[in-house]
Design a protein around this motif. Structure first.
Motif, short mmCIF file in Angstrom:
data_model
loop_
_atom_site.label_atom_id
_atom_site.label_comp_id
_atom_site.label_asym_id
_atom_site.label_seq_id
_atom_site.Cartn_x
_atom_site.Cartn_y
_atom_site.Cartn_z
N GLU A 36 0.83 -1.20 0.00
CA GLU A 36 0.00 0.00 0.00
C GLU A 36 0.87 1.26 0.00
OE1 GLU A 36 -4.15 1.14 2.16
OE2 GLU A 36 -2.47 0.66 3.48
N SER A 37 2.00 1.20 0.69
CA SER A 37 2.91 2.35 0.72
C SER A 37 3.49 2.63 -0.66
CB SER A 37 4.04 2.09 1.72
OG SER A 37 3.53 1.90 3.03
N LEU A 38 3.81 1.58 -1.41
CA LEU A 38 4.31 1.77 -2.77
C LEU A 38 3.25 2.40 -3.66
CD1 LEU A 38 6.31 -1.53 -3.43
CD2 LEU A 38 7.23 0.73 -2.91
N GLN A 39 2.01 1.92 -3.54
CA GLN A 39 0.95 2.45 -4.38
C GLN A 39 0.65 3.91 -4.05
OE1 GLN A 39 -2.25 -0.27 -3.65
NE2 GLN A 39 -1.42 -1.87 -4.96
N GLY A 40 0.82 4.29 -2.78
CA GLY A 40 0.53 5.65 -2.36
C GLY A 40 1.75 6.52 -2.20
N MET A 41 2.86 6.14 -2.85
CA MET A 41 4.11 6.88 -2.65
C MET A 41 3.98 8.35 -3.03
SD MET A 41 7.88 6.15 -4.24
CE MET A 41 7.94 4.49 -3.56
N THR A 42 3.30 8.64 -4.15
CA THR A 42 3.15 10.03 -4.58
C THR A 42 2.40 10.84 -3.53
OG1 THR A 42 3.15 9.34 -6.90
CG2 THR A 42 2.26 11.52 -6.40
N THR A 43 1.32 10.28 -3.01
CA THR A 43 0.55 10.98 -1.98
C THR A 43 1.38 11.21 -0.73
OG1 THR A 43 -1.49 9.99 -2.82
CG2 THR A 43 -1.56 10.88 -0.59
N LEU A 44 2.16 10.21 -0.33
CA LEU A 44 3.01 10.36 0.85
C LEU A 44 4.03 11.49 0.65
CD1 LEU A 44 3.67 6.60 1.69
CD2 LEU A 44 2.24 8.18 2.98
N LYS A 45 4.59 11.56 -0.54
CA LYS A 45 5.56 12.62 -0.83
C LYS A 45 4.88 14.00 -0.83
CE LYS A 45 9.49 10.44 -1.57
NZ LYS A 45 10.71 10.75 -0.78
N LEU A 46 3.69 14.06 -1.42
CA LEU A 46 2.99 15.34 -1.49
C LEU A 46 2.67 15.89 -0.11
CD1 LEU A 46 0.53 14.66 -4.46
CD2 LEU A 46 2.46 16.23 -4.45
N PHE A 47 2.35 14.99 0.82
CA PHE A 47 1.99 15.42 2.18
C PHE A 47 3.15 15.29 3.16
CE2 PHE A 47 -2.13 14.73 0.26
CZ PHE A 47 -2.90 15.76 0.77
N HIS A 48 4.35 15.05 2.65
CA HIS A 48 5.56 14.96 3.49
C HIS A 48 5.40 13.91 4.59
CE1 HIS A 48 6.98 18.58 1.47
NE2 HIS A 48 5.85 19.19 1.79
N GLN A 49 4.82 12.77 4.23
CA GLN A 49 4.58 11.72 5.21
C GLN A 49 5.39 10.45 4.93
OE1 GLN A 49 2.47 11.84 8.09
NE2 GLN A 49 2.80 14.00 7.56
N SER A 50 6.32 10.52 3.99
CA SER A 50 7.08 9.31 3.66
C SER A 50 7.95 8.87 4.84
CB SER A 50 7.95 9.56 2.42
OG SER A 50 8.78 10.69 2.60
N GLY A 51 8.49 9.83 5.60
CA GLY A 51 9.30 9.46 6.76
C GLY A 51 8.47 8.80 7.83
N VAL A 52 7.30 9.35 8.10
CA VAL A 52 6.40 8.76 9.11
C VAL A 52 5.98 7.36 8.67
CG1 VAL A 52 4.15 8.99 10.24
CG2 VAL A 52 5.58 11.02 9.84
N ARG A 53 5.67 7.22 7.39
CA ARG A 53 5.27 5.91 6.87
C ARG A 53 6.41 4.91 7.01
NH1 ARG A 53 -0.02 4.20 5.31
NH2 ARG A 53 0.21 2.43 3.90
#
Length: 603
Positions: free
Chosen positions: A204-221
């Protein structure tokens, strides 16, 4: 699953039973060859002790070499047949799982993580390999080989030694049975669940990678992924603690049984009640009582994940589909009409979506369904396709209750262009062929031309052979819609369902898509769900939904003249105001509802 073998697996072993049997017999032949080789070695040792020269025992040396060759061939056959049996069972389970999930339909996926399902179908089934290929045959060998050796010892060697050696054999399976039950309910199931959770979360993290980057949540994830990895590690360590307990028993018991037997045999030799040749045989063959029993622990450890995955597999297979395809009534002809008779539908008892819906779409007419977001428009399409059945009322296709028609036949009569069409990670051509797998190249190009898609397709790097990415990510929204329209054109179904086909595209693309839809709708029964009211002006009938009911019906002009809901929607869209389903009374209580929602979220 209280025992050492999950009997449910055997329902998938029809094509693998001969391979499982061959694995067992290969192991049995290998053990027999090993016994023969050691018996011959014992005779040579006794012969040397008695003063015989080596040339006189050449036949025994030849027999040992022959036995060694047979054992090598048997072990090779065991490996090959175990792979074949495991592959056969895995293929049967995957086929059954996939078919069952398709039978369960979209409603099954509503409250489930598709990543976790993928882990079960792929990794979970793969984990059964050692369980089916080696563990099950070795369980049988653990019963047969010690029994066979016991008879040989009792008849030809020494009864007392046979009894002592055999007495320790059951202790290993019994200990495994005890530890299996402890592990099953407390530890290893948690390890499998933690593994499945980690895999699904990562996908799920791979599929939502763009969204995580847009909201600066990749580190939290990433931290959350790490925590799930730590949870998996802890579950595995706790599970292995039980394995080490069983390992201790499995290592101590054979040594203890063999040692006690040798001590007793040596004492009896000193007392004259046992001969030297008997002692040599006990010394050489005694350890074979525990050969398969000792290996059992290794394969049992490999099978733990397989057992847990079997639970997950059968949890899916035990699900009953909401929609049953029991009809064998295949009509020769079906008029392309749709009718709802007093249909009531709710996803749960406290949330009715459709309430006493009745309408009719005549053959080769165009009917539009409009209404605020959440008014139940898309649920109507789900009922037409029989993804769900209404709790009350009937859905009629061609004058026949949809429940009386075979599902495949029913759905073959319809083509859908959805608001967000799903495109697979494949070429343009193969995505188009979903509409008609047997379509020739000319038919595909003709459909693309009619959908105004041919020009942009040929401009792609490899044209129709271009891989368009997951969900068609390499295409624009308008291009994806035109691919979906071309796919529906290829299907040539008499009933066409359009679920807000232009709601997510800009004005320029909308004009192009509208031209494609005009070609698609020709000579078909068309049912349109629309949010943009400009797309339904020319429909024969417009149905206006409000709070799960048909509130208004008529042509575009008739509804405008009524000055009701439809008229207000048209006026609001012309002013660029977004219409919500909530009425004035709901807006008055918005503040208190927001406070309640925040409290529920925090809870």
């Amino acid at each position: 699953m209280k025992g050492l073998i999950d009997g449910r697996i055997f329902q998938f072993s029809k094509g693998a039973r001969r391979w499982i049997a061959l694995t067992f017999f290969s192991g049995l032949i290998g053990s027999a060859a090993n016994i023969a080789m050691l018996l011959l070695a014992g005779r040579i040792i006794v012969g040397v002790y008695d003063g015989r020269d080596l040339p006189s025992m050449a036949d025994m040396f030849f027999g040992m070499i022959l036995a060694l060759g047979i054992r090598a061939l048997a072990e090779a056959a065991r490996d090959i047949t175990s792979q074949r049996s495991a592959a056969s069972v895995k293929a049967a389970i995957r086929k059954r799982l996939c078919q069952h999930i398709f039978d369960l339909g979209p409603s099954f996926l509503e409250n489930r993580n598709t990543g976790a399902l993928t882990v079960t179908i792929v990794d979970g089934v793969e984990a059964l390999e050692s369980y089916v290929g080696l563990y099950i045959p070795y369980m049988a060998l653990c019963l047969v080989v010690p029994s066979m050796l016991f008879l040989v010892f009792a008849v030809f060697v020494d009864m007392v030694s046979a009894v002592i050696l055999m007495a320790f054999v059951p202790l290993v399976p019994i200990s495994l049975l005890i530890f299996t039950n402890l592990e099953e309910w407390k530890m290893s199931r948690r390890a499998w669940e933690a593994y499945r959770d980690l895999s699904a979360y990562f996908a799920e993290s791979l599929q939502g990678m763009t969204t995580l980057k847009l909201f600066h949540q990749s580190g939290v994830r990433g931290q959350q992924l790490h925590q799930r990895s730590v949870n998996l590690e802890g579950s595995l360590v706790r599970s292995l603690q039980l394995y080490f307990g069983a390992s201790l028993v499995s290592e101590v018991v054979p040594v203890l049984g063999y040692s006690v037997t040798l001590i007793a045999a040596s004492f009896r030799l000193s007392q004259g009640s046992l001969q030297m040749d008997q002692l040599v045989v006990v010394l050489l063959l005694g350890s074979l009582f525990y050969e398969h029993v000792s290996n059992l622990l290794l394969y049992h450890h490999f099978s733990l994940l397989g057992k847990r995955s079997a639970d997950a597999i059968f949890e899916i297979l035990d699900q009953e589909p909401d929609i049953h395809d029991d009809s064998a009534n295949m009509p020769l002809h079906l008029d392309p009409s749709i009718e709802f008779e007093g249909v009531h539908f709710a996803y749960d008892q406290n949330r009715p979506v459709l309430q006493d819906i009745s309408f009719k779409v005549a053959p080769r007419s165009t009917v539009a369904l409009v209404g605020a977001t959440g008014s139940g428009k898309s649920t109507v399409v789900d009922l037409i396709y029989r993804f769900f059945d209404p709790q009350r009322g009937r859905v009629l296709i061609g004058g026949q209750d949809a429940r009386s028609l075979p599902l495949d036949f029913l759905r073959s009569q319809m083509a859908l262009v959805a608001q967000e069409p799903y495109l697979f990670y494949d070429t343009v051509e193969k995505n188009l062929r979903l509409g008609k797998p047997s379509a020739c190249a000319e038919e595909i190009v003709e459909a693309a031309l009619a959908a105004n898609a041919h020009e942009f397709i040929t401009a792609l790097p490899k044209g129709y052979q271009t891989v368009i990415g997951e969900r068609g990510v390499l295409l624009s929204g308008g291009e994806r819609q035109r691919i979906a329209i071309a796919r529906a054109l290829l299907r040539t179904a008499p009933i066409l369902l359009l679920d807000e086909p232009t709601s997510s595209v800009d004005a320029e693309n909308e004009a192009s898509i509208q031209r494609a839809l005009k070609a698609l709708c020709k000579d078909r029964t068309v049912f349109i769900i629309a949010h943009r009211l400009s797309t339904v002006r020319h429909a024969d009938t417009i149905l206006v939904m409000d709070k799960g009911r048909i509130a208004e019906a008529g042509t575009h002009q008739q509804l405008l003249d009524q000055g009701g809901i439809y008229s207000r929607m048209v006026a609001a869209q012309s002013r660029g105001v977004q219409i919500c389903e909530a009425d004035d009374a709901k807006f008055e209580h918005a503040g208190s509802r927001m406070t309640a929602a925040q409290g529920a979220f925090q809870a």
